[in-house]
Design a protein around this motif. Structure first.
Motif, PDB file in Angstrom:
ATOM      1  N   ASP A 177     -11.714 -15.700 -49.286  1.00 41.71           N
ATOM      2  CA  ASP A 177     -12.025 -14.479 -48.526  1.00 41.71           C
ATOM      3  C   ASP A 177     -11.244 -13.274 -49.030  1.00 41.71           C
ATOM      4  O   ASP A 177     -11.780 -12.175 -49.153  1.00 41.71           O
ATOM      5  N   GLU A 178      -9.951 -13.482 -49.301  1.00 44.00           N
ATOM      6  CA  GLU A 178      -9.100 -12.376 -49.787  1.00 44.00           C
ATOM      7  C   GLU A 178      -9.521 -11.951 -51.187  1.00 44.00           C
ATOM      8  O   GLU A 178      -9.528 -10.763 -51.505  1.00 44.00           O
ATOM      9  N   HIS A 219     -12.597  -9.939 -50.832  1.00 44.05           N
ATOM     10  CA  HIS A 219     -12.238  -8.612 -50.301  1.00 44.05           C
ATOM     11  C   HIS A 219     -11.800  -7.694 -51.441  1.00 44.05           C
ATOM     12  O   HIS A 219     -12.258  -6.554 -51.557  1.00 44.05           O
ATOM     13  N   ASP A 220     -10.921  -8.200 -52.304  1.00 46.37           N
ATOM     14  CA  ASP A 220     -10.423  -7.395 -53.431  1.00 46.37           C
ATOM     15  C   ASP A 220     -11.533  -7.061 -54.422  1.00 46.37           C
ATOM     16  O   ASP A 220     -11.580  -5.961 -54.965  1.00 46.37           O
ATOM     17  N   THR A 230     -15.430   2.826 -48.843  1.00 47.45           N
ATOM     18  CA  THR A 230     -15.183   1.383 -48.757  1.00 47.45           C
ATOM     19  C   THR A 230     -16.192   0.743 -47.800  1.00 47.45           C
ATOM     20  O   THR A 230     -16.826   1.428 -47.002  1.00 47.45           O
ATOM     21  N   MET A 278     -13.876  -3.981 -53.521  1.00 46.11           N
ATOM     22  CA  MET A 278     -13.307  -2.637 -53.383  1.00 46.11           C
ATOM     23  C   MET A 278     -13.993  -1.674 -54.354  1.00 46.11           C
ATOM     24  O   MET A 278     -14.453  -2.102 -55.426  1.00 46.11           O
ATOM     25  N   TYR A 302     -18.664  -4.208 -56.244  1.00 44.73           N
ATOM     26  CA  TYR A 302     -18.904  -3.078 -55.337  1.00 44.73           C
ATOM     27  C   TYR A 302     -20.111  -2.268 -55.814  1.00 44.73           C
ATOM     28  O   TYR A 302     -20.973  -1.891 -55.008  1.00 44.73           O
ATOM     29  N   ARG A 309     -16.505  -3.731 -43.081  1.00 39.19           N
ATOM     30  CA  ARG A 309     -16.675  -5.187 -43.083  1.00 39.19           C
ATOM     31  C   ARG A 309     -17.265  -5.711 -41.767  1.00 39.19           C
ATOM     32  O   ARG A 309     -17.968  -6.713 -41.746  1.00 39.19           O
TER      33      ARG A 309
END
Length: 199
Positions: free
Chosen positions: A33-34, A37-38, A65, A41, A47, A68
């Motif tokens: 998940d982390e 997330h990164d 951004t 970005m 992205y 979420r």
């Protein structure tokens, strides 16, 4: 170095177990998940693709951004959009994880590389992990934790649970199971026993 994938339904209490492992063993923990997330970005390839595919959706904040919360609402309510988002993000996450794995193998400093991912089985991480472990927590306990710790409504919990695998599917794919319905001490004792068996 052993590469272990850890999974379980939302609210299973995986974080506490992972924290214990990282503190007490020569292990590095990767959180899918982390990483996702990164990789989502602004300025990343991921992205840019999301912007192209979901540009008309109301999922971007004023600074560009991703919002979420809105994004989660949209993809949990719409299977097609969830598939689209997963098709963008998951291959990027998998590539990143494989790169870390190869680097860790080469450096030879770790005893364990641990990957936590909700979609560990669905994304076929069994093909790259040495084994998968399942954090087994009853639906009742998971619902209670999600209400208390994350403030989720019953409707939101229903949507999330509906999109996840059943307990039988988790058990079928995972070599080891950790019962996380009791006290922290009970869970820790199971973790210690499993790692002792790994030696």
């Amino acid at each position: 170095m052993k590469f272990i994938g850890i999974t379980g339904g939302v609210g299973a209490g995986k974080s506490a177990i992972l924290n214990y492992i990282e503190k007490n063993y020569n292990a590095k923990v990767l959180l899918a998940d982390e990483i996702a997330h990164d990789l989502m970005m602004p300025g990343t390839k991921c992205y840019d693709t999301i912007k192209k595919v979901f540009g008309k959706e109301d999922i971007f904040l004023a600074d560009g951004t991703l919002d979420r919360i809105k994004m989660a609402e949209i993809i949990f309510q719409n299977a097609k959009k969830r598939e689209q988002m997963n098709g963008i993000v998951h291959p990027a996450v998998k590539k990143y994880i494989l790169d870390v794995y190869k680097r860790a193998l080469k450096e030879g400093r770790l005893d364990y590389l641990i990957l936590e991912a909700a979609l560990l089985i669905e994304e076929h991480y069994d093909e790259i992990c040495d084994e998968l472990w399942y954090i087994d927590t009853s639906e009742e306990n998971r619902r209670s934790r999600l209400r208390k710790n994350r403030g989720y409504s019953d409707e939101k919990i229903d949507q999330i649970l509906k999109s996840q695998l059943t307990e039988e599917e988790y058990r079928r794919s995972c070599k080891k199971s950790i019962d996380n319905n009791g006290s922290v001490e009970d869970t820790v004792l199971q973790v210690i026993k499993i790692f002792d068996e790994e030696k």
